[in-house]
Scaffold this motif. Structure first.
Motif, PDB file in Angstrom:
ATOM      1  N   THR A 143      -4.303   6.327  -1.995  1.00 13.32           N
ATOM      2  CA  THR A 143      -3.253   7.504  -1.329  1.00 13.32           C
ATOM      3  C   THR A 143      -4.310   8.156  -0.525  1.00 13.32           C
ATOM      4  O   THR A 143      -5.475   8.269  -0.902  1.00 13.32           O
ATOM      5  CB  THR A 143      -2.331   8.100  -2.174  1.00 13.32           C
TER       6      THR A 143
ATOM      7  N   TRP B 184       0.784  -1.152   0.016  1.00 11.75           N
ATOM      8  CA  TRP B 184      -0.129   0.251   0.108  1.00 11.75           C
ATOM      9  C   TRP B 184       0.748   1.327   0.027  1.00 11.75           C
ATOM     10  O   TRP B 184       0.428   2.239  -0.720  1.00 11.75           O
ATOM     11  CB  TRP B 184      -0.812  -0.016   1.276  1.00 11.75           C
TER      12      TRP B 184
ATOM     13  N   SER C 283       0.679   3.932  -2.854  1.00 10.23           N
ATOM     14  CA  SER C 283       0.240   5.283  -2.321  1.00 10.23           C
ATOM     15  C   SER C 283       1.198   6.170  -3.004  1.00 10.23           C
ATOM     16  O   SER C 283       0.648   7.208  -3.742  1.00 10.23           O
ATOM     17  CB  SER C 283       0.271   5.704  -0.853  1.00 10.23           C
TER      18      SER C 283
END
Length: 513
Positions: free
Chosen positions: A334, A270, A274
């Motif tokens: 994000t 992630w 992001s």
């Protein structure tokens, strides 16, 4: 692993012990044995014990005998065995009936059998169980090592179920009042074989049940896991026996560890995603490079952009990560200006996780589907428009839906075409004569917030070509796109053409023609 129970003791011919209340509490677990001639052994002896007495402490009165059995039952004592032909007074049938009612086993051991024989049988069984428990624990941790690189915990759950002799599964968040990680609770599954009066603890029969349990009985236990989303780990066993709580606690710890490792890996992914999405939005990453990484993650066109309301203090980020991971929907996400921004593939699988995210954030704005990454900025604008126009608590709102219409445009198609024609009509006439796509150029230029660089990239043309086209658009329409008022009129005309069905609802894919 059934454990040593009252039934196990009765089945051992060496101890010559029988039940005076046949069929009662025979699945109750016996962990140790102790001789006691005290009138209140429950004050000194704990749960799962077998109390052995010559009968000296057994009261003479029937009501007092019932209270004697009741006191041991309340303390969790597994059973009491009374020496035959020793010091006990006549044992009352009414006291036996009370013992049967509460599910407490009252046993009798033959006169010639020393109590050391019973104590040895219990001790040897406890040692066998300890050895077996260690072996099972080693196998469970071996399963954790074997499936360390597995995609998901399903193979690990299957092997744990095989080791424990039941079924191990994960469910949603445990919302039961008082549920605590590490505590194994008995639950009813709604299965026809459920025993609502059975013991609360696995591996024990020391509850209020009056029977020994049928072969079709089904027992289920569960505990919340101390990991993201607080999922529920559930154990289900056919038959009255179940492993000890300590084994189930080990299994819960193992699954928690596996989930935590995978969640840490997802968090790392992630973080990278992001940064990649933030760079895409800022226009600081080559589209070809970004496209390769999206394809490697399984994020393929058609794509959509999603924007949530504020993520501050609402658990929206965690909810989004969990919902998308549970649905196996790859994504980039994000935080931008205090809001969660998602880039995902448009598919039916997306509906459920988006509803879960909206349940946390209140509203999710979703763009129209688009093709290449050149449409990211326009799609983000669409998602933000859908979010802003939907209002708080609107759930999942798609750009172009009835709930996300323009505040300034009518809904009647004829009026929409008239508005579009005032601005776009001259451009369409010019296009038919010269073939230059001025309407499309105007749309992309406005979708990219009048960014020369991003608009030229989406249109696959040189910047100077774009400058020439915009100059031609201004000349044909009589409007100055540096003016906010004129740019707004052009944008409303584009929106009117989309609403009237004269232009596609998704961001236009660039064309250099």
């Amino acid at each position: 692993m059934s454990g040593f129970t009252v039934r196990s003791l009765l089945d051992d011919p060496a101890v010559k012990t029988r039940s005076l209340v046949p069929g009662v509490g025979e699945d109750r677990r016996i962990s140790w044995a102790h001789v006691s001639e005290l009138p209140d052994p429950w004050r000194w002896i704990g749960a799962d014990a077998l109390v052995m007495t010559t009968g000296l402490a057994v009261p003479e009165d029937a009501a007092d005998q019932a209270a004697y059995y009741e006191g041991m039952h309340r303390a969790g004592i597994a059973a009491v065995t009374i020496g035959a032909q020793m010091s006990a007074p006549p044992l009352a049938e009414s006291a036996f009936a009370h013992a049967a009612k509460i599910g407490f086993p009252v046993l009798e051991t033959a006169y010639e059998v020393p109590y050391i024989v019973l104590a040895t049988a219990v001790a040897e069984a406890a040692e066998r169980e300890r050895t077996q428990r260690i072996r099972l624990t080693e196998r469970m941790y071996g399963a954790l090592r074997a499936h360390a690189d597995a995609d998901g915990v399903t193979p690990l759950l299957a092997e744990l179920g095989e080791i424990l002799g039941g079924e191990v599964s994960l469910a949603g968040r445990d919302e039961r009042a008082g549920a605590e990680p590490g505590r194994i609770d008995r639950v009813l599954t709604g299965h026809a074989g459920d025993e609502p009066d059975a013991a609360a603890d696995p591996g024990s029969g020391s509850g209020s049940g009056s029977g020994s349990g049928s072969g079709s009985a089904r027992r289920s236990f569960q505990t919340p896991l101390l990991t993201l989303g607080r999922p529920t780990l559930r154990f289900t066993f056919d038959g009255p026996a179940a492993p000890e709580p300590s084994l189930l606690q080990h299994a819960a710890g193992i699954v928690t560890s596996a989930l935590s490792v995978q969640q840490a890996a997802r968090h790392s992914e992630w973080m990278y995603g992001s940064i990649l999405l933030a760079n895409l939005i800022d226009g600081t990453v080559p589209l070809e490079f970004a496209s390769e990484h999206l394809a490697a993650r399984g994020i393929v066109a058609p794509l959509v952009m999603c924007v949530t309301a504020s993520v501050v203090g609402g658990g929206t980020l965690e909810a989004a990560q969990l919902a998308l991971a549970t649905a196996n929907v790859p994504s980039l996400m994000t935080i931008k200006d205090g809001q969660l921004v998602l880039l995902v593939g448009s598919s039916p699988d997306l509906a459920l996780p988006l509803r879960a995210i909206a349940g946390r954030s209140g509203t999710v704005g979703v763009s129209a589907p688009f093709g290449g990454l050149g449409g990211v900025h326009g799609a983000l604008s669409q998602a933000e428009i859908a979010l802003a126009q939907a209002g708080d608590g609107a759930g999942v709102t798609h750009f172009g839906s009835a709930g996300a219409g323009s505040l300034f445009l009518p809904r009647e198609p004829g009026q929409l075409r008239a508005i579009a024609g005032q601005v776009l009509g001259p451009l369409q006439v010019y296009e038919r004569r010269r073939g230059t796509p001025l309407v499309h150029t105007l749309r992309v230029f406005l979708e990219e917030n009048r960014s020369w660089v991003r608009a030229a990239e989406r249109l696959f043309i040189h910047r100077q070509t774009l400058v020439a086209r915009i100059a031609r658009i201004e000349a044909v329409t009589g409007r100055d796109l540096n003016s906010m008022e004129d740019a707004a009129e052009c944008w409303l005309a584009i929106r009117a053409a989309i609403a009237a069905g004269e232009l596609d609802s998704g961001p236009g894919v660039g064309s250099g023609s």
